[in-house]
Design an enzyme around this catalytic site. Structure first.
Site, PDB file in Angstrom:
ATOM      1  CE1 TYR A   1      55.631 -22.366   9.523  1.00  4.26           C
ATOM      2  CE2 TYR A   1      57.794 -23.048  10.297  1.00  4.26           C
ATOM      3  CZ  TYR A   1      56.941 -22.750   9.260  1.00  4.26           C
ATOM      4  OH  TYR A   1      57.383 -22.823   7.956  1.00  4.26           O
TER       5      TYR A   1
ATOM      6  CE  LYS B   1      54.921 -25.163   7.199  1.00  7.03           C
ATOM      7  NZ  LYS B   1      54.304 -25.223   5.855  1.00  7.03           N
TER       8      LYS B   1
END
Length: 277
Positions: free
Chosen positions: A151, A155
């Site tokens: 994650y 991002k």
């Protein structure tokens, strides 16, 4: 074709309980025509009978699905003024053992998903020399801790993509805005926990199981900022004539910005203590 001079805003990831859902309501409250999308209409059922919303099913993993919704929206309203790339998924687990297909799906959703929407909408916006693209990043891109490496990396990639797009799309009349939420109350923790249950048992990291599992809910503590609060402030800035290129808000957003500037050995000490690694 319907068009009343209001801003037409297309938002991905509008499932009830999430940031996208709150953004949809906030844009509607500011007299915008909101195209609220998610993978399932049922997940946005509470918006169904409100005429301010036009609900559409979109799978950001499918170029065909993305192109279809763009065509439908432009046919209905004649334009798209604002695109908000909000759809995203968590990815919890140690990078050395997490299945590569899980990482691929995370990047496919969090990075290539927005790019599918952007490549579909840019020709339209460029033809009008007008438009705004809003990408929803995360403070984890500033300082990546353990147990959510997939994650964090996705991002960070989205932040980098957004910085490049801001420069490349400016000559075409398109403004690009990066929204960087801190810890925001949403259904991200619940969906992350559900996805984590599908992971294999860890071999090397079995002693850290509790800490890894807890990472799924880390952003959903009692001090987390309500999604409606973030949405209200975000929409007010996006709708400005000259919106800022970067906006960060929410619990832990300031401290993460400070951690970003700390020497690595201090940053690592903080994260090792916080996430028990």
């Amino acid at each position: 074709m319907e068009s009343w001079g209001q801003e037409v805003v297309l938002i991905t990831g509008c499932t009830e309980g999430g940031i996208g859902h709150a953004l949809a309501k906030a844009f509607a409250a500011n007299d915008c025509l909101v195209v609220a999308t998610s993978r399932s209409l049922a997940s946005m059922a509470d918006l169904q009978h409100d005429l301010r919303f036009f609900l559409q099913e979109v799978d950001v993993l499918s170029e065909e699905s993305v192109q279809r919704v763009m065509s439908v929206v432009i046919e209905k309203y004649g334009r798209i003024d604002v695109l908000v790339n909000n759809a995203g998924i968590q990815c919890i687990g140690p990078l050395a053992e997490i299945p590569l297909p899980e990482l691929e799906q995370t990047f496919n959703t969090n990075v290539y998903g927005p790019m599918r929407l952007i490549q579909a909408v840019v020709p339209h916006m460029a033809s009008r020399r007008k438009g705004k693209i809003v990408n929803v990043g995360s403070v984890v891109a500033l300082a990546a801790g353990p147990w959510a490496g997939g994650y964090n990396a996705s991002k960070a990639a989205l932040h980098s993509v957004t910085d490049t797009l801001r420069l490349e799309l400016r000559p075409l009349g398109i403004e690009v805005i990066l929204v960087v939420p801190g810890a925001i109350k949403s259904n991200l923790g619940k969906s992350a926990a559900n996805r984590y249950e599908q992971m294999p048992e860890w071999n090397l990291y079995k002693p850290f199981e509790e800490a890894i599992r807890a990472r799924a809910h880390f952003s959903q503590g009692p001090k987390s900022t309500p999604s409606g609060e973030l949405a209200k402030k975000t929409v007010a800035l996006v709708l400005k004539k000259n919106p800022p290129a970067w906006f960060s808000y929410g619990h832990l957003s300031t401290i993460m910005a400070v951690i970003y500037h700390l020497p690595l050995f201090i940053r690592d000490f903080i994260f090792r203590t916080l996430f028990k690694c």
